[in-house]
Design a protein around this motif. Sequence first.
Motif, PDB file in Angstrom:
ATOM      1  N   TYR A  36      -7.285 -10.436  -7.456  1.00 24.43           N
ATOM      2  CA  TYR A  36      -7.807  -9.265  -8.029  1.00 24.43           C
ATOM      3  C   TYR A  36      -7.316  -8.107  -8.462  1.00 24.43           C
ATOM      4  O   TYR A  36      -6.814  -7.442  -7.275  1.00 24.43           O
ATOM      5  CB  TYR A  36      -9.482  -8.677  -7.405  1.00 24.43           C
ATOM      6  CG  TYR A  36     -10.415  -7.679  -7.872  1.00 24.43           C
ATOM      7  CD1 TYR A  36     -11.196  -8.462  -8.895  1.00 24.43           C
ATOM      8  CD2 TYR A  36     -10.151  -6.708  -7.538  1.00 24.43           C
ATOM      9  CE1 TYR A  36     -11.747  -6.758  -9.296  1.00 24.43           C
ATOM     10  CE2 TYR A  36     -10.642  -5.666  -7.813  1.00 24.43           C
ATOM     11  CZ  TYR A  36     -12.153  -5.746  -8.948  1.00 24.43           C
ATOM     12  OH  TYR A  36     -12.890  -4.500  -9.382  1.00 24.43           O
ATOM     13  N   GLN A  37      -6.982  -7.656  -9.968  1.00 24.89           N
ATOM     14  CA  GLN A  37      -6.216  -6.531 -10.296  1.00 24.89           C
ATOM     15  C   GLN A  37      -7.734  -5.515 -10.741  1.00 24.89           C
ATOM     16  O   GLN A  37      -7.796  -5.308 -11.276  1.00 24.89           O
ATOM     17  CB  GLN A  37      -5.558  -6.635 -11.432  1.00 24.89           C
ATOM     18  CG  GLN A  37      -4.967  -5.520 -12.542  1.00 24.89           C
ATOM     19  CD  GLN A  37      -4.352  -4.786 -11.511  1.00 24.89           C
ATOM     20  OE1 GLN A  37      -3.509  -5.869 -11.058  1.00 24.89           O
ATOM     21  NE2 GLN A  37      -3.668  -3.394 -11.088  1.00 24.89           N
ATOM     22  N   GLY A  38      -7.706  -4.328 -10.093  1.00 25.69           N
ATOM     23  CA  GLY A  38      -8.710  -3.314  -9.492  1.00 25.69           C
ATOM     24  C   GLY A  38      -9.068  -2.626 -10.878  1.00 25.69           C
ATOM     25  O   GLY A  38      -7.194  -1.616 -10.896  1.00 25.69           O
ATOM     26  N   LEU A  39      -9.701  -1.168 -10.796  1.00 29.98           N
ATOM     27  CA  LEU A  39      -9.215   0.052 -11.613  1.00 29.98           C
ATOM     28  C   LEU A  39      -8.457   1.454 -10.944  1.00 29.98           C
ATOM     29  O   LEU A  39      -7.611   1.379 -11.388  1.00 29.98           O
ATOM     30  CB  LEU A  39     -10.732   0.678 -11.947  1.00 29.98           C
ATOM     31  CG  LEU A  39     -11.474  -0.423 -12.251  1.00 29.98           C
ATOM     32  CD1 LEU A  39     -12.652   0.380 -12.751  1.00 29.98           C
ATOM     33  CD2 LEU A  39     -11.684  -0.777 -14.149  1.00 29.98           C
ATOM     34  N   ASP A  40      -7.893   1.367  -9.431  1.00 31.21           N
ATOM     35  CA  ASP A  40      -6.754   1.591  -9.019  1.00 31.21           C
ATOM     36  C   ASP A  40      -5.439   0.993  -9.263  1.00 31.21           C
ATOM     37  O   ASP A  40      -4.433   1.632  -8.528  1.00 31.21           O
ATOM     38  CB  ASP A  40      -7.265   2.323  -7.293  1.00 31.21           C
ATOM     39  CG  ASP A  40      -7.447   0.599  -6.721  1.00 31.21           C
ATOM     40  OD1 ASP A  40      -7.333  -0.768  -7.022  1.00 31.21           O
ATOM     41  OD2 ASP A  40      -7.178   0.830  -5.906  1.00 31.21           O
TER      42      ASP A  40
ATOM     43  N   GLU B 212      -2.027  -6.581  -0.631  1.00 31.09           N
ATOM     44  CA  GLU B 212      -2.468  -5.446  -1.375  1.00 31.09           C
ATOM     45  C   GLU B 212      -1.093  -4.631  -2.155  1.00 31.09           C
ATOM     46  O   GLU B 212       0.131  -4.213  -1.107  1.00 31.09           O
ATOM     47  CB  GLU B 212      -3.132  -4.208  -0.928  1.00 31.09           C
ATOM     48  CG  GLU B 212      -4.543  -4.589  -0.316  1.00 31.09           C
ATOM     49  CD  GLU B 212      -5.045  -3.949   0.787  1.00 31.09           C
ATOM     50  OE1 GLU B 212      -6.068  -2.746   0.759  1.00 31.09           O
ATOM     51  OE2 GLU B 212      -5.083  -4.235   2.317  1.00 31.09           O
ATOM     52  N   SER B 213      -0.846  -4.929  -3.264  1.00 36.34           N
ATOM     53  CA  SER B 213      -0.080  -4.484  -3.913  1.00 36.34           C
ATOM     54  C   SER B 213       0.706  -2.793  -3.304  1.00 36.34           C
ATOM     55  O   SER B 213       1.842  -2.615  -3.210  1.00 36.34           O
ATOM     56  CB  SER B 213      -0.053  -4.254  -5.854  1.00 36.34           C
ATOM     57  OG  SER B 213      -0.373  -3.583  -5.731  1.00 36.34           O
TER      58      SER B 213
ATOM     59  N   GLY C 100     -10.309   1.573  -0.483  1.00 35.71           N
ATOM     60  CA  GLY C 100     -10.627   0.380  -1.110  1.00 35.71           C
ATOM     61  C   GLY C 100     -10.979   1.445  -2.386  1.00 35.71           C
ATOM     62  O   GLY C 100     -10.445   2.546  -3.060  1.00 35.71           O
ATOM     63  N   GLU C 101     -11.360   0.551  -3.842  1.00 39.79           N
ATOM     64  CA  GLU C 101     -11.057   0.861  -4.855  1.00 39.79           C
ATOM     65  C   GLU C 101     -11.877   1.809  -5.363  1.00 39.79           C
ATOM     66  O   GLU C 101     -11.085   2.585  -6.142  1.00 39.79           O
ATOM     67  CB  GLU C 101     -11.438  -0.158  -6.304  1.00 39.79           C
ATOM     68  CG  GLU C 101     -11.365  -0.375  -7.837  1.00 39.79           C
ATOM     69  CD  GLU C 101     -11.893  -1.562  -7.989  1.00 39.79           C
ATOM     70  OE1 GLU C 101     -11.060  -1.808  -9.051  1.00 39.79           O
ATOM     71  OE2 GLU C 101     -12.324  -2.465  -7.555  1.00 39.79           O
ATOM     72  N   MET C 102     -12.979   2.000  -4.639  1.00 39.04           N
ATOM     73  CA  MET C 102     -14.129   3.064  -5.201  1.00 39.04           C
ATOM     74  C   MET C 102     -13.809   4.672  -5.191  1.00 39.04           C
ATOM     75  O   MET C 102     -13.758   5.734  -5.429  1.00 39.04           O
ATOM     76  CB  MET C 102     -15.508   2.625  -4.752  1.00 39.04           C
ATOM     77  CG  MET C 102     -16.447   1.246  -6.171  1.00 39.04           C
ATOM     78  SD  MET C 102     -17.517   0.856  -5.866  1.00 39.04           S
ATOM     79  CE  MET C 102     -18.874   2.317  -5.542  1.00 39.04           C
ATOM     80  N   ALA C 103     -13.036   4.009  -3.430  1.00 40.65           N
ATOM     81  CA  ALA C 103     -12.572   5.309  -3.194  1.00 40.65           C
ATOM     82  C   ALA C 103     -11.825   6.723  -3.994  1.00 40.65           C
ATOM     83  O   ALA C 103     -11.082   7.315  -4.684  1.00 40.65           O
ATOM     84  CB  ALA C 103     -12.037   5.140  -1.511  1.00 40.65           C
ATOM     85  N   ALA C 104     -10.454   5.037  -3.921  1.00 39.23           N
ATOM     86  CA  ALA C 104      -9.267   5.054  -5.045  1.00 39.23           C
ATOM     87  C   ALA C 104      -9.813   5.731  -6.569  1.00 39.23           C
ATOM     88  O   ALA C 104      -8.603   7.311  -7.337  1.00 39.23           O
ATOM     89  CB  ALA C 104      -8.161   4.226  -4.887  1.00 39.23           C
TER      90      ALA C 104
END
Length: 726
Positions: free
Chosen positions: A192-196, A240-241, A357-361
């Motif tokens: 999965y490629q996150g918004l972060d 995680e990248s 996590g993504e939402m925090a980032a």
Amino acid sequence: MIDDEMHAALLPIVEGQQVQPAAIKLIEEEEQQQVNATSITLKCGDSFLLLDVCGDLLSTRQEMGLFRHGTRFLRSCNLFLEGKKLVALSHQTSTMSDACHIDLTNMPLQLTEETLLEQGVVHVDRFIELEQDYLKQTFTITNFYTTDLSLTLSLMVGADYCDMFEVRGTVREKRGVQQPIKIGQNGVQLSYQGLDQVTRSTAIQASPEPSSNQGEQMDWKLQLTRGEPVEISLLLHMSESSQETIETAQAITLWRETQRPTLETDHPFFNRLLERGIQDLMMLSTMTPHGYYPYAGIPWFNCPFGRDGLITALEFLPLYPQVARGTLAFLAAYQGTKIDAFTDEEPGKIFHEFRKGEMAACREIPYIPYYGTIDATPLFVILFEAYMRWTDDISFLEQHWSHIQAAIDWMINYGDQDGDSFLEYSRKASTGLANQGWKDAWDSMTHSDSRIARSPLALCEVQGYAYAAYRAGSYLARRLRRAEEARTWDLLAETLQKNFLEQFWWEAEQSVYMALAENKEPCDVVASNAGQCLWTGILPDDKARQIIERLMRKDMFSGWGMRTLSTKAARYNPLSYHNGSVWPHDTALVGSGFALYGGKQEAGQLLKSLFEASQHFPDARLPELYCGFERREGYGPTRYPVSCSPQAWAAGAPVTLLFSLLGLHPNAAEGRLTLHQPTLPDWLGSLEINGLTVGSQRLHLRFNRRGSQTDVSIGRDNAVDVRVLY
């Protein structure tokens, strides 16, 4: 700990189902029936796994999955034999709660028109091991049928990479991109490629190679000779990248190498409860670059919380001072340095919650960390004093003295908004918490006519924390020969105590008001907050005894513990989060205050209520909270549907109550431990403690109750000056 918007979303729901192969659809009904079934929890470092008793991840349980850094890396990992779910026989979890063995067998299988394979002839040993960034599963299949069998074992896998706040019910405007499944010769990769801009991946490798691999489903066509086991192994690696981590790989090793102190009574079931709490502390304590930090609870709060970590460290301090040390160092490292309304940060303030996590980032949530708590900062100073009294770790105090000064400066300059000596709070941003004490539900602060109290709010127990923190700061200042600061902080404590008695004492109820709201209007409801004032020492003896008597009446004491709110209050609801439920840690802190003021009989009664409640929960594990209905003889307490279990400060509740009854007062600087009126409750005959440390010295104590008297015996090799005051 659940914020305003999230609480309703945490009620059990059924998620949307993806279309599955026809064989797998057969289990849908069984899954629906297991929506409230017992679950298994494994944790290692910053990763945890929540699964059902078959080792599967049910789509009907939104909290299930494999999580790391606040993200779900695996949503399904479900095993089938001939397209049918397996039947659970039993399961056992390791002492460290990082591995489990699950014994499974087949459902009845119609193999051919003539051959019906009855249930219970194929055994599957499912062994699951969780490490920091990977998960191992081993399936050992044994055929006990009268002849050889040809059967297909299938594994369904999937990942949604939901942030924990999505799992909790938050609806996001947009998400990142789920990458196509990559199928290899012996496994698959989900990503999965996150918004972060972080790529999160789950690589699954199987041995032996599957007979068929369709990405989300792997099949093995097995030739099972009677009595000869066949083994299949899986390795699931999470990556995680780009991700900052806060734990190290040495956590579990260090716990295992630690010489553990022991607690043993003459009551085997009570011993089980104490051991369960210690094991849960080990499970939840995560190694960070600053030392151990007890994460708050699973599944919703597997991350650092300021208040929870501090109280948990206080509860276990006599047994595990290294947890207190790591907690203090971690919080000092992230102590506030600037003013930021979005995160509620202020100079010197201790944070409330720290998420990855993504939402925090992406700053979709403020927990990066978030500082919206009124009580973590005084609790930081309180824990520091307690740690020093047990350890005399003077170099650690010198190293962190500026953090203690900054914390007390925050209390004076930011915590007290109007200069009346009381600590009070107001929400700085709409994304933050409306209530910032331990009862942080939106409707937890009310008046007798059911009105929601308006901020700024000064909570009664927080004034007790502030009083204790000023006294603690004074003690710590004297240890460093800073007499002027010690005198200043003692004067602040005296002023606060005087003002507290004048404005918070509620003569009609022989208690204290839960809070002072906007314009200093009292929140005139009887609540457990009053009991939490006692362990801080802010009240005189006569008023403390009145509070003890008031809180032990039936409207507050449920029989299973202390209710958060009186049954007579307009907003009492035994099914609520904070308006009438029972929280074990709250009951324990109230009971500790009772014991401090001589109410050891009542404290023993509270300990017994928690012990008896624990016998109705799996593995004698006290959950975060349960409903506040009156106790019905012969029946257990009513569960709260989304309570965390394990939960750190619930795990420590029986330990802290027991130590309060023993009256432990350490003075490591002088190598002394004083026991003030040590008292075993009337349902315990003996207690032996081995490995308690005062300073660098370990000691061995034995307590024996003889009628109403508790005698103390001291081990032969003891180097600590133990004094008993009756």
